[in-house]
Design an enzyme around this catalytic site. Structure first.
Site, mmCIF file in Angstrom:
data_model
loop_
_atom_site.group_PDB
_atom_site.id
_atom_site.type_symbol
_atom_site.label_atom_id
_atom_site.label_comp_id
_atom_site.label_asym_id
_atom_site.label_seq_id
_atom_site.Cartn_x
_atom_site.Cartn_y
_atom_site.Cartn_z
ATOM 1 N N LYS A 69 9.364 61.186 59.471
ATOM 2 C CA LYS A 69 8.567 61.158 58.508
ATOM 3 C C LYS A 69 8.590 59.692 57.785
ATOM 4 C CE LYS A 69 10.447 65.851 57.965
ATOM 5 N NZ LYS A 69 11.550 66.497 57.159
ATOM 6 N N ASP A 80 9.585 53.060 59.455
ATOM 7 C CA ASP A 80 10.039 52.571 58.450
ATOM 8 C C ASP A 80 11.270 51.676 58.559
ATOM 9 O OD1 ASP A 80 11.240 54.840 59.455
ATOM 10 O OD2 ASP A 80 11.893 55.550 57.453
ATOM 11 N N LYS A 115 17.157 46.095 60.656
ATOM 12 C CA LYS A 115 18.408 45.704 60.576
ATOM 13 C C LYS A 115 18.885 45.362 62.008
ATOM 14 C CE LYS A 115 20.025 49.543 57.629
ATOM 15 N NZ LYS A 115 20.973 50.922 57.585
ATOM 16 N N PHE A 141 22.902 51.252 53.776
ATOM 17 C CA PHE A 141 22.093 52.491 53.647
ATOM 18 C C PHE A 141 20.931 52.426 52.557
ATOM 19 C CE2 PHE A 141 20.822 56.616 53.286
ATOM 20 C CZ PHE A 141 21.353 57.330 54.364
ATOM 21 N N VAL A 142 19.607 52.422 52.906
ATOM 22 C CA VAL A 142 18.877 52.351 51.886
ATOM 23 C C VAL A 142 18.024 53.760 51.715
ATOM 24 C CG1 VAL A 142 18.598 50.019 52.034
ATOM 25 C CG2 VAL A 142 17.091 51.448 53.519
ATOM 26 N N ASP A 163 14.912 58.646 53.312
ATOM 27 C CA ASP A 163 15.672 59.469 52.744
ATOM 28 C C ASP A 163 17.357 59.524 52.738
ATOM 29 O OD1 ASP A 163 15.633 60.195 55.689
ATOM 30 O OD2 ASP A 163 16.308 62.155 55.166
ATOM 31 N N ARG A 170 12.608 60.042 49.337
ATOM 32 C CA ARG A 170 11.521 59.499 50.209
ATOM 33 C C ARG A 170 10.362 59.095 49.025
ATOM 34 N NH1 ARG A 170 12.337 60.511 55.515
ATOM 35 N NH2 ARG A 170 12.934 62.741 56.200
HETATM 36 C C1 PRP Z 1 14.787 56.864 61.224
HETATM 37 C C2 PRP Z 1 13.518 55.696 61.211
HETATM 38 C C3 PRP Z 1 13.529 55.816 62.733
HETATM 39 C C4 PRP Z 1 14.795 55.652 63.367
HETATM 40 C C5 PRP Z 1 15.244 54.279 63.474
HETATM 41 O O1 PRP Z 1 14.235 58.125 61.329
HETATM 42 O O2 PRP Z 1 12.297 56.403 60.760
HETATM 43 O O3 PRP Z 1 12.500 56.517 63.368
HETATM 44 O O4 PRP Z 1 15.681 56.252 62.348
HETATM 45 O O5 PRP Z 1 16.571 54.273 64.306
HETATM 46 P P1 PRP Z 1 17.051 53.742 65.434
HETATM 47 O O6 PRP Z 1 16.353 52.389 65.608
HETATM 48 O O7 PRP Z 1 18.276 53.703 65.403
HETATM 49 O O8 PRP Z 1 16.481 54.684 66.670
HETATM 50 P P2 PRP Z 1 15.233 59.424 61.002
HETATM 51 O O9 PRP Z 1 15.826 59.997 62.382
HETATM 52 O O10 PRP Z 1 16.180 59.210 59.738
HETATM 53 O O11 PRP Z 1 13.921 60.375 60.444
HETATM 54 P P3 PRP Z 1 12.916 60.227 59.451
HETATM 55 O O12 PRP Z 1 11.956 59.271 59.618
HETATM 56 O O13 PRP Z 1 12.335 61.570 59.435
HETATM 57 O O14 PRP Z 1 13.569 60.075 58.045
#
Ligand code: PRP
Length: 174
Positions: A37, A94, A125, A146-147, A153, A159
Site C-alpha cells: 500500500k 515508496d 536505502k 526506519f521512516v 507505516d 501512512r
Molecule cells: C515495503 C515497500 C516495498 C518493500 C520494499 O512494503 O513498500 O514494497 O517494503 O522492501 P524490499 O526492497 O526489502 O523488498 P511493505 O511490505 O512494508 O508493505 P506496504 O507497502 O503495504 O507498507
C-alpha cells in the site's frame, strides 16, 4: 518524530521526477504500476506532475521475514487489472530496501512483454540491498533508518502523515 523531509521538499522532488519522466516519455503514454500500500500516495502525487498521458494500476505482494531471510520469498496477492503488453510501464514504490520485492515484480512484469519497464521510488536505502537492482527515478537516497509518513507505516499507522519522519529506533525494534 523528527522530520527527515518536509512536505515542501517532497513536493519539489516529486515535481522534478515528474518533469524528468515527462521529458523521457515525450510523445508516448505510460502505465504507472503502484505497489500497495505504501506507494499509493507517491503514485497519486507523481501521476499529477507527469504531463504525458498516464494511467495507473496496482499490485500487492506479501513477503515473509524480508529483513531476516535472504531467500526473500515474495508472493503476489493482487495482479494488474489490465494488459501491459507493448506499453511503457513504470513500477512505482515508496521504498527500495533489500530489493527483493522489486526484483520479483520486475521479473513478473517482464513476462507480460511491456515495451519498456522502469522503476520509480520515493526512497532508496542502498546500504540494505540484498539483490542488485537500482531505480531509474529516485526522490531521496537515505541511510538505514526506519521512516514513516507519505504512505509509509509502522504497524499500518502513520501512512497519512504528510511529511517523512524518523521513527524512533528504540520503538522500531532495530
Ligand atoms: C515495503 C515497500 C516495498 C518493500 C520494499 O512494503 O513498500 O514494497 O517494503 O522492501 P524490499 O526492497 O526489502 O523488498 P511493505 O511490505 O512494508 O508493505 P506496504 O507497502 O503495504 O507498507
Amino acid at each position: 518524530m523528527d522530520i527527515l523531509f518536509t512536505q515542501a521538499e517532497i513536493a519539489q522532488r516529486v515535481r522534478e521526477i515528474g518533469e524528468e519522466i515527462s521529458r523521457d516519455y515525450a510523445g508516448s503514454s505510460i502505465v504507472l504500476i503502484g505497489v500497495l500500500k505504501g506507494a499509493a500516495i507517491f503514485l497519486a502525487d507523481l501521476s499529477r506532475t507527469i504531463t504525458v498521458d498516464n494511467t495507473f494500476d496496482f499490485v500487492a505482494v506479501s513477503s515473509y521475514g524480508r529483513a531476516r531471510v535472504s531467500s526473500g520469498a515474495v508472493k503476489l496477492i493482487k495482479d494488474i487489472d489490465n494488459p501491459i503488453e507493448g506499453k511503457h510501464v513504470i513500477l512505482v514504490e515508496d521504498i527500495l530496501d533489500t530489493g527483493l520485492t522489486l526484483s520479483y515484480l520486475r521479473g513478473l512484469m517482464l513476462q507480460h512483454k511491456p515495451a519498456s519497464l522502469k522503476i520509480a521510488t520515493c526512497l532508496d536505502k542502498p546500504e540494505r540491498r540484498l539483490v542488485p537492482i537500482e531505480a531509474d527515478y529516485v526522490a531521496f537516497k537515505i541511510p538505514n533508518r526506519f521512516v514513516i509518513g507519505y504512505g509509509m507505516d509502522y504497524a499500518e499507522i502513520y501512512r497519512n502523515v504528510p511529511d517523512i519522519r524518523l521513527f524512533p529506533e528504540e520503538l522500531a525494534g532495530h
